[in-house]
Design an enzyme around this catalytic site. Structure first.
Site, PDB file in Angstrom:
ATOM      1  CD  GLN A 105      -0.993  10.441  -4.710  1.00  0.00           C
ATOM      2  OE1 GLN A 105      -1.819  10.697  -5.634  1.00  0.00           O
ATOM      3  NE2 GLN A 105       0.102  10.010  -4.692  1.00  0.00           N
ATOM      4  CG  ASN A 106       0.310   4.454  -0.939  1.00  0.00           C
ATOM      5  OD1 ASN A 106      -0.058   4.654  -1.963  1.00  0.00           O
ATOM      6  ND2 ASN A 106       1.435   4.151  -0.542  1.00  0.00           N
TER       7      ASN A 106
ATOM      8  CG  HIS B  14      -6.428   8.643  -2.154  1.00  0.00           C
ATOM      9  ND1 HIS B  14      -5.726   8.538  -3.481  1.00  0.00           N
ATOM     10  CD2 HIS B  14      -7.141   9.966  -2.561  1.00  0.00           C
ATOM     11  CE1 HIS B  14      -5.755   9.484  -4.068  1.00  0.00           C
ATOM     12  NE2 HIS B  14      -6.385  10.573  -3.602  1.00  0.00           N
TER      13      HIS B  14
ATOM     14  CB  CYS C 178     -27.297   4.755   8.987  1.00  0.00           C
ATOM     15  SG  CYS C 178     -26.136   3.584   9.652  1.00  0.00           S
TER      16      CYS C 178
ATOM     17  N   GLY D  49       7.321   7.782  -5.120  1.00  0.00           N
ATOM     18  CA  GLY D  49       6.651   6.419  -5.225  1.00  0.00           C
ATOM     19  C   GLY D  49       5.343   6.738  -5.975  1.00  0.00           C
TER      20      GLY D  49
ATOM     21  CB  SER E  85       2.625   8.145 -12.234  1.00  0.00           C
ATOM     22  OG  SER E  85       1.381   7.813 -11.857  1.00  0.00           O
TER      23      SER E  85
ATOM     24  N   GLY F 130       9.439   5.382 -12.605  1.00  0.00           N
ATOM     25  CA  GLY F 130       8.834   5.578 -13.821  1.00  0.00           C
ATOM     26  C   GLY F 130       8.820   6.961 -13.798  1.00  0.00           C
TER      27      GLY F 130
ATOM     28  CB  VAL G 284      10.763   4.007  -3.318  1.00  0.00           C
ATOM     29  CG1 VAL G 284      10.502   4.718  -1.831  1.00  0.00           C
ATOM     30  CG2 VAL G 284       9.963   4.630  -4.355  1.00  0.00           C
TER      31      VAL G 284
END
Length: 321
Positions: free
Chosen positions: A136-137, A154, A165, A258, A260, A286, A302
């Site tokens: 997701q980084n 992402h 364009c 790493g 949530s 967390g 991690v």
């Protein structure tokens, strides 16, 4: 018949903007008791041995490279709200502000190097331990670690796309053009590198935003330029979803590291794993949104966690060798 006033039309993307704000504001709290670390780590080790996991990573994988996460104890959300896609797309002032901030902050991102977590995951992928890595980084560090078959769900800050364009430009080329348009700007601005956000920008006083000069698309001249990343409130491109789904289909389990899992684009893989009977595990400093569904939950940093797992895998390899 009495007439009724016509309500004003909502601003473009208003519903998406509100949904994005809800996603940004989501607080992931403890929803399950902490699991015995010995049980958690042994369970995750077994997944690596026998269940060829799909690994899903988040910002916590890059904190040891000097890039802050979003929702951790020192996460960037505690001091700054990310811009939504709707703000960026429909507000030229917001877009200008982003690029001024990113022009300064991107240098910290560009100097970051893969840490042992990125390198170990790339190694496990090469050795066939993993079904694949989906991140997701947007920092490009998994790619810099030469991770085979990586899916950057992402996107990547290393590319810039024209919203008018569709032309693409390498970020380094774009940055060189910005430097030429803003001589002396970088030397005059002083920022704390610890305050750079995971999406590559940094808070600037309005004075510096006003002074910044943006440049246009090389093809059409439009100022509607955007980093090729998925903003809050924007959909993940279909081809990336399909590529991640292919990894999920051949995986025997899902291991989230790493993250949530606050954002649905990542959390959905944990949900689908539960539906299809695939074990789910997390390694995070967390709580995660999957804690009530995960078979193994290792609450820890991690890098040391992955190094411990590698030590066990190496010992087993030596014994069988």
């Amino acid at each position: 018949m009495p007439s009724h006033p016509v309500p004003p039309s909502p601003s473009p993307g208003a519903n998406g903007h509100r949904a994005a704000l809800r996603s940004i504001a989501r607080v992931v709290e403890d929803a399950a008791p902490l699991q015995d670390p010995t049980i958690a780590r042994e369970g995750i080790l077994d997944l690596l041995r026998r269940h060829r996991p799909m690994v899903l990573t988040g910002a916590g994988v890059s904190t040891d490279s000097g890039i802050p996460d979003y929702r951790g104890p020192s996460g960037s959300l505690r001091r700054d709200r990310p811009m939504t896609y709707q703000e960026f797309r429909y507000d030229a002032g917001a877009r200008h502000r982003y690029w001024a901030r990113s022009f300064v902050g991107w240098r910290q991102m560009n100097r970051a190097e893969p840490n042992p977590a990125h390198l170990l995951l790339a190694r496990w992928q090469r050795e066939g331990i993993l079904a694949g890595v989906v991140t997701q980084n947007v920092d490009g560090l998994h790619a810099a670690a030469c991770t085979d078959g990586l899916v950057a769900l992402h996107g990547d800050l290393d590319r810039v796309i024209c919203l008018h364009c569709g032309a693409m430009e390498d970020r380094r080329s774009f940055d060189a053009r910005l430097e030429a348009a803003n001589p002396g700007y970088l030397e005059a601005v002083t920022v704390d590198p610890r305050l750079v956000n995971p999406d590559g920008d940094v808070t600037l006083d309005q004075h510096w935003v006003d002074r910044f000069q943006l440049v246009g698309c090389l093809v059409c001249g439009s100022m509607e330029l955007k980093p090729d990343v998925v903003y809050f409130g924007e959909n993940v491109p279909a081809e990336r979803k399909a590529a991640a789904q292919e990894i999920f289909a051949r995986a025997g389990s899902v291991l989230a590291i790493g993250t949530s899992l606050a954002v649905m684009s990542g959390f959905t893989f944990a949900l689908n794993a539960v539906k299809t009977g695939k074990p789910v595990a997390t390694i995070n400093d967390g709580p995660t949104r999957a804690d009530t569904r995960a078979d193994f939950r290792w609450r820890t940093r991690v890098v040391p966690a992955l190094q411990w797992l590698q030590t066990q895998l190496s010992a087993e390899s030596a014994d069988t060798g």
